[in-house]
Each structure stands twice: as structure tokens, then as C-alpha cells.
Scaffold this motif. Structure first.
Motif, PDB file in Angstrom:
ATOM      1  N   CYS A  80       0.857  -1.184   0.000  1.00 14.98           N
ATOM      2  CA  CYS A  80       0.000   0.000   0.000  1.00 14.98           C
ATOM      3  C   CYS A  80       0.895   1.237   0.000  1.00 14.98           C
ATOM      4  N   ASP A  81       0.666   2.115  -0.955  1.00 12.47           N
ATOM      5  CA  ASP A  81       1.360   3.400  -0.961  1.00 12.47           C
ATOM      6  C   ASP A  81       0.661   4.253   0.094  1.00 12.47           C
ATOM      7  N   GLY A  82       1.375   4.520   1.181  1.00 15.22           N
ATOM      8  CA  GLY A  82       0.763   5.215   2.318  1.00 15.22           C
ATOM      9  C   GLY A  82       1.046   6.702   2.360  1.00 15.22           C
TER      10      GLY A  82
ATOM     11  N   LEU B  76       7.065  10.584   6.452  1.00 16.43           N
ATOM     12  CA  LEU B  76       7.084  11.433   7.655  1.00 16.43           C
ATOM     13  C   LEU B  76       6.974  12.891   7.238  1.00 16.43           C
ATOM     14  N   HIS B  77       7.491  13.192   6.034  1.00 12.87           N
ATOM     15  CA  HIS B  77       7.470  14.573   5.541  1.00 12.87           C
ATOM     16  C   HIS B  77       6.102  14.958   4.992  1.00 12.87           C
ATOM     17  N   LYS B  78       5.143  14.083   5.028  1.00 10.39           N
ATOM     18  CA  LYS B  78       3.778  14.483   4.704  1.00 10.39           C
ATOM     19  C   LYS B  78       2.959  14.368   5.988  1.00 10.39           C
ATOM     20  N   THR B  79       2.562  13.159   6.337  1.00  8.09           N
ATOM     21  CA  THR B  79       1.663  12.970   7.469  1.00  8.09           C
ATOM     22  C   THR B  79       2.191  13.569   8.773  1.00  8.09           C
TER      23      THR B  79
HETATM   24  C1  LIG Z   1       4.629  11.838  -2.385  1.00 11.74           C
HETATM   25  C2  LIG Z   1       4.162  10.559  -2.909  1.00 11.74           C
HETATM   26  C3  LIG Z   1       5.064   9.510  -3.200  1.00 11.74           C
HETATM   27  C4  LIG Z   1       6.560   9.657  -3.176  1.00 11.74           C
HETATM   28  O1  LIG Z   1       7.099  10.144  -1.986  1.00 11.74           O
HETATM   29  P1  LIG Z   1       8.533  10.847  -1.994  1.00 11.74           P
HETATM   30  O2  LIG Z   1       8.838  11.058  -0.558  1.00 11.74           O
HETATM   31  O3  LIG Z   1       8.377  12.115  -2.772  1.00 11.74           O
HETATM   32  O4  LIG Z   1       9.500   9.906  -2.655  1.00 11.74           O
HETATM   33  C5  LIG Z   1       4.541   8.295  -3.608  1.00 11.74           C
HETATM   34  N1  LIG Z   1       3.217   8.121  -3.752  1.00 11.74           N
HETATM   35  C6  LIG Z   1       2.324   9.107  -3.498  1.00 11.74           C
HETATM   36  C7  LIG Z   1       0.846   8.833  -3.669  1.00 11.74           C
HETATM   37  C8  LIG Z   1       2.768  10.359  -3.085  1.00 11.74           C
HETATM   38  O5  LIG Z   1       1.891  11.330  -2.849  1.00 11.74           O
END
Ligand SMILES: *Cc1c(COP(=O)(O)O)cnc(C)c1O
Length: 516
Positions: free
Chosen positions: A269-271, A295-298
Motif C-alpha cells: 500500500c502506498d501510504g 514522515l514529511h507528509k503525514t
Molecule cells: C509523495 C508521494 C510519493 C513519493 O514520496 P517521496 O517522498 O516524494 O519519494 C509516492 N506516492 C504518493 C501517492 C505520493 O503522494
């Protein structure tokens, strides 16, 4: 050619409706200053510091002593400060205004996290220090791992991957190692939906798998019948994003997991979009085998501009034995980093991005379990507010029902206006906003993906919506010319993006000649 363009790429010849907006005398625009390259402003004769000539013993350098000047430009201190401040002003930043880049979760980075990350016991340690001297840092990593496992309902986590895409690589390498350990070498394919982020098929290809696309239903979800038809003994894994890149929860995710496992494949799963569901859904309960967490998003660690990220990967019981080194163990003498190779070695030289671990952990502690859940709920609420406020002037790609953390529009509403998604996005720059994500996901024509995040106030959301509404009216009111010329207020106006991508000028020569 105007003075301001000396040493800079020439501008495409665009019609500027308001000549005052050009600021062409010395390159300044309003209070934004033009800035040349360091090599153009600096000189070998200038410096911000006085250094004594070093007493150099040439024998230390094994005959590699420099014979010509190094050729680096020197600057006085005020010139150096201005150079970097001026450059920083050319970028949009989350600290300036809403940054609605869908799928990127550009949320506020709390300064408390920054303060914690700068504490000497975290910031000044070295990865090769004896573990007895870094017990506090290891304890933080162990606690972070504990909360990542708790929030996802997964038994293991590899902290070391340095970005989401790196986490995908880690997960697929673990999946490959697991199949190999079973002696199952026939699995050559990875399935990804048509709406997948580009990193998913790229990662699968990088690991050596063939990529097969899974179709999408009219309401933006994985087509179960197509998935079932494509699963088979040659499929190693599926990679599904949830919530997906259309901003929608995969309603049939449990069935997706069941079908995948029934076929002997693993569920990656791409989280990256975990922000929308953290505290409400545990991916482990949905049957996920591996998932990266940005970690840099959530967890609000800074990103953008290619800075360090962190993409820990949580793993199911089946994949846990194949996690990369290192991992933390509790021993009689304290915490230790185990370095054994359990399948495919390691993801990077040391243990990952310590600074990001500290920031993410500080974010978790300052929010608490209830605060994380609230953040997810507010992120979804804000996206739905935007969807509701803009759906009468733009066309929502999936109008039925609420969205998750991002609102997706297509370009049907621009039909016949002569304005494209790109033109519209460029006009947003003139209004002080970073454009939304454009032309992604690919399944939606002229896609505009808006992710406001939970950290925007109602006031800022209203300001943004008002700008979009006025621009939309202008686009429909026959002002195509204005959109084609946008952005007019940005330092370099409209760039030829294809040329910039295909033939970038990467080096600078004193003569002014460029080498591509
Ligand atoms: C941001 C993102 C990624 C890749 O993450 P990086 O930290 O930029 O490598 C992969 N899948 C989705 C759905 C994203 O939003």
C-alpha cells in the motif's frame, strides 16, 4: 536586450498587458529583487572573512596540490546574505501561503519540532559514535517505531528509507526476498492501478518486475473484476494507494487484499496519503503487507525543494523477517542497533534521517492520539469545503459523495475557453498561490488536484476559493490572452518547461557560454 536579462536565459516573447509589471530597468519587481548567479556577482578578489595564509605542507596532499586558482567567487557578507535571501524569495513556501499541491501534503511544519531537532543530543551526534553514547537517540527511534506500528496496526517497521519512493523500493525488495525464500521465482509482475503515482510503476520496474495496469471504475476506484482477471501465479505484488490519488477511499480494499493473498501475492500500500486516515483506520486491519509512511507528509517534517524526507516502511508478519538492517533491539546493556543481513542488506549507509525522526516524534507527542485523529478529520473537512465551494464554477472529477483529503477537478469546465489547466495554474501564481497538482492523476483529463491540508484556516481557504472563483469567471469570460501570458508577476514569467526539462543548462562558463 534589457539590462536585466544579461546572463539569464532569454524570455519567450510574451505580450505583457501591464508594462509596469515588467520591472525591466534593473530586474527588480516591486520589492522582489533580481539576482544573478554567484559567478556573475562574486569575484576572486572579494571575501567576507580575512583568513591567514595556511602553512601548507605539500607532502600531506600526495602531490595533488592545486596549481591554478580555485575559481570560486568571493562575496562580502552583505552580498552573501542578500544573494540567498533574494533566491529564497523566488520560491513559494508553506510559510508564505497555502500550498495546495495535491498528493504532497504541504502542511505547516510546527516550530516546536524544529526546536527539538536542533537539540545538541540529536543534532550533533555522529552515526559512528559508540551506541552507549547515543542511547537517547536510539530510544527516540524505538519510540517512533512503536507509534508507527501502533498507528498502522503492523508488527514491524524499517525506519531507514529516506523518502516515499525509497520506502517503495524497500517494500518491494522485502516482497521479492519473501518470494525467493519460498523458492517462488515465477512471480515476475506487479499490478498498479491506472491512477497510481508515477513512483509505483517506476519502483516495480527498478526492482526488475514487469508492470501491469489495473483498470479503474467510473467512480474512481480499483476495478475489482479487472484485478481478479490479472492476478495469477506470476504476480508478485499489487501496489495500491489508499486513499487513492483521486482523493477517494478504496471502498473494496478488504476484498482487494483478500484476492491478492488468495493469488499468493503481497499487498503493497502506498501510504503517502496516510494523513487522511491516521488515527481512524489501521492499514494492518485492511490486509496490507507493506506500506511506506512519508514522515514529511503525514507527520509534518519539512519538504519541498528536494530536502531530506523520511519514508519508514511498516511490514506485516509475513514480511517482517525480511526487513533491512539495521533494527533496534533491547539488551541488558541498553538499546543496540542490529546490523545483520536478513534478505537484501540495507537501504542506506546508516540508519536513516535522524532529524526527521525527531520532528515526527515531536509532532506525535504534541498532538497525542486524539490530535492525530483530529488532524486527519480536519484535512478531509478542508478538502470537502474546497470541493463544495468550487464545484459550481469548476467540474469535480467525481462529484458524487465526499472526497478524502484532496479535491479533484477535471478541465471540462474550461472547454471552449482557449484556457488550459496549465494556463489556469500559471495565473494562480500571479495571485500569490502555488498551483495545485496538474495533469495528475493521468486518468482524469486536465486534472487539477487540490490538497489544502488541515493546517489552513477557514479564512485562508476562503481567500483561496475567492481567487479561484474570480479566475474561473475570467477564463469563462473570454480573457484567454491573460491566461496565456501568465504568470506576469513571477521573476521569469512563463518558461518553456519542455525545453527546460529536455535541454537543461546545467553549467556556467565565464565567457557566458553555456554547456548543456
Ligand atoms: C509523495 C508521494 C510519493 C513519493 O514520496 P517521496 O517522498 O516524494 O519519494 C509516492 N506516492 C504518493 C501517492 C505520493 O503522494
Amino acid at each position: 536586450m534589457a539590462m536585466a536579462n544579461v546572463g539569464r536565459p532569454t524570455q519567450p516573447d510574451l505580450e505583457i498587458s501591464d508594462s509596469a509589471a515588467q520591472g525591466a530597468i534593473a530586474g527588480g519587481r516591486g520589492l522582489l529583487q533580481d539576482e544573478l548567479l554567484l559567478f556573475e556577482v562574486g569575484g576572486a578578489d572579494r571575501t567576507g572573512v580575512d583568513l591567514e595564509d595556511a602553512a601548507l605542507d605539500a607532502s600531506d596532499l600526495a602531490g595533488l596540490t592545486r596549481t591554478a586558482p580555485i575559481g570560486l567567487p568571493g562575496l562580502s557578507e552583505p552580498e552573501a546574505v542578500r544573494h540567498y535571501v533574494r533566491l529564497s524569495q523566488k520560491n513559494h513556501a508553506i510559510d508564505l501561503a497555502l500550498y495546495p499541491l495535491g498528493s504532497c501534503t504541504m502542511k505547516h511544519n510546527p516550530r516546536l519540532n524544529e526546536k527539538a531537532a536542533r537539540m545538541a543530543g540529536f543534532a550533533d551526534i555522529h552515526p559512528l559514535q559508540p551506541v552507549s553514547t547515543v542511547q537517547g537517540a536510539l530510544q527516540l527511534m524505538d519510540q517512533l517505531a512503536h507509534w508507527l506500528k501502533t498507528l498502522t496496526g503492523m508488527p514491524a517497521v524499517a525506519l531507514s528509507p529516506k523518502a516515499g519512493a525509497h520506502g517503495e523500493l524497500c517494500g518491494l525488495l522485502a516482497i521479492r526476498a519473501a518470494h525467493e525464500a519460498k523458492g517462488d521465482a515465477a512471480r515476475r509482475r506487479v499490478l498498479t492501478p491506472t491512477s497510481a503515482h508515477g513512483t509505483n510503476p517506476a519502483t516495480a520496474a527498478f526492482v526488475g518486475y514487469e508492470v501491469t495496469e489495473i483498470a479503474q471504475t467510473a467512480d474512481g476506484r480499483v476495478d475489482l473484476a479487472d484485478l481478479a482477471a490479472k492476478l495469477g501465479p506470476d504476480v508478485a505484488a499489487i501496489m495500491v494507494t489508499n486513499p487513492n490519488t483521486c482523493g477517494l477511499f478504496e471502498r473494496d480494499i478488504i476484498e482487494i487484499a483478500r484476492l491478492t493473498h488468495e493469488a499468493g501475492a503481497y499487498f503493497y500500500c502506498d501510504g503517502a496519503n496516510f494523513n487522511a486516515i491516521v488515527g481512524r483506520v489501521r492499514p494492518g486491519d485492511l490486509g496490507v503487507d507493506a506500506m511506506h509512511i512519508n514522515l514529511h507528509k503525514t507527520f509534518s517534517t519539512p519538504h519541498g525543494g528536494g530536502g531530506p524526507g523520511a519514508g519508514p516502511v511498516v511490514l506485516s508478519q509475513a514480511l517482517a523477517p525480511f526487513a533491512p538492517a539495521p533494527w533496534i533491539v533491547h539488551s541488558a546493556s541498553g538499546l543496540e542497533l542490529k546490523e545483520e543481513d536478513r534478505g537484501f542488506g540495507r537501504m542506506c549507509a546508516f540508519h536513516g534521517q535522524m532529524g526527521m525522526f525527531v520532528r515526527a516524534y515531536a509532532y506525535m507527542l504534541s498532538h497525542g492520539a486524539d490530535g492525530l485523529r483530529q488532524a486527519a478529520e480536519d484535512a478531509v473537512l478542508n478538502a470537502n469545503y474546497i470541493k463544495a465551494r468550487l464545484s459550481d464554477v469548476m467540474t469535480a472529477a467525481f462529484p458524487d459523495g465526499p472526497c478524502m483529503h484532496e479535491a479533484l477537478f477535471d478541465d471540462r469546465w474550461l472547454e471552449g475557453t482557449g484556457v488550459t489547466t496549465l494556463d489556469f495554474a500559471k495565473a494562480m501564481i500571479d495571485e500569490g498561490f502555488h498551483p495545485m497538482t496538474m495533469y495528475f492523476p493521468l486518468v482524469v483529463h486536465g486534472a487539477m488536484l487540490i490538497e489544502p491540508t488541515e493546517t489552513e484556516s477557514r479564512r485562508e481557504l476562503d481567500r483561496f476559493c475567492e481567487v479561484i472563483r474570480v479566475l474561473a469567471a475570467a477564463a469563462k469570460g473570454g480573457e484567454a490572452k491573460r491566461f496565456k501570458a501568465a504568470p506576469q508577476m513571477a521573476p521569469l514569467r512563463r518558461l518553456d518547461e519542455t525545453l527546460a526539462a529536455r535541454k537543461p543548462r546545467l553549467t556556467w562558463r565565464e565567457s557566458g557560454a553555456t554547456v548543456s
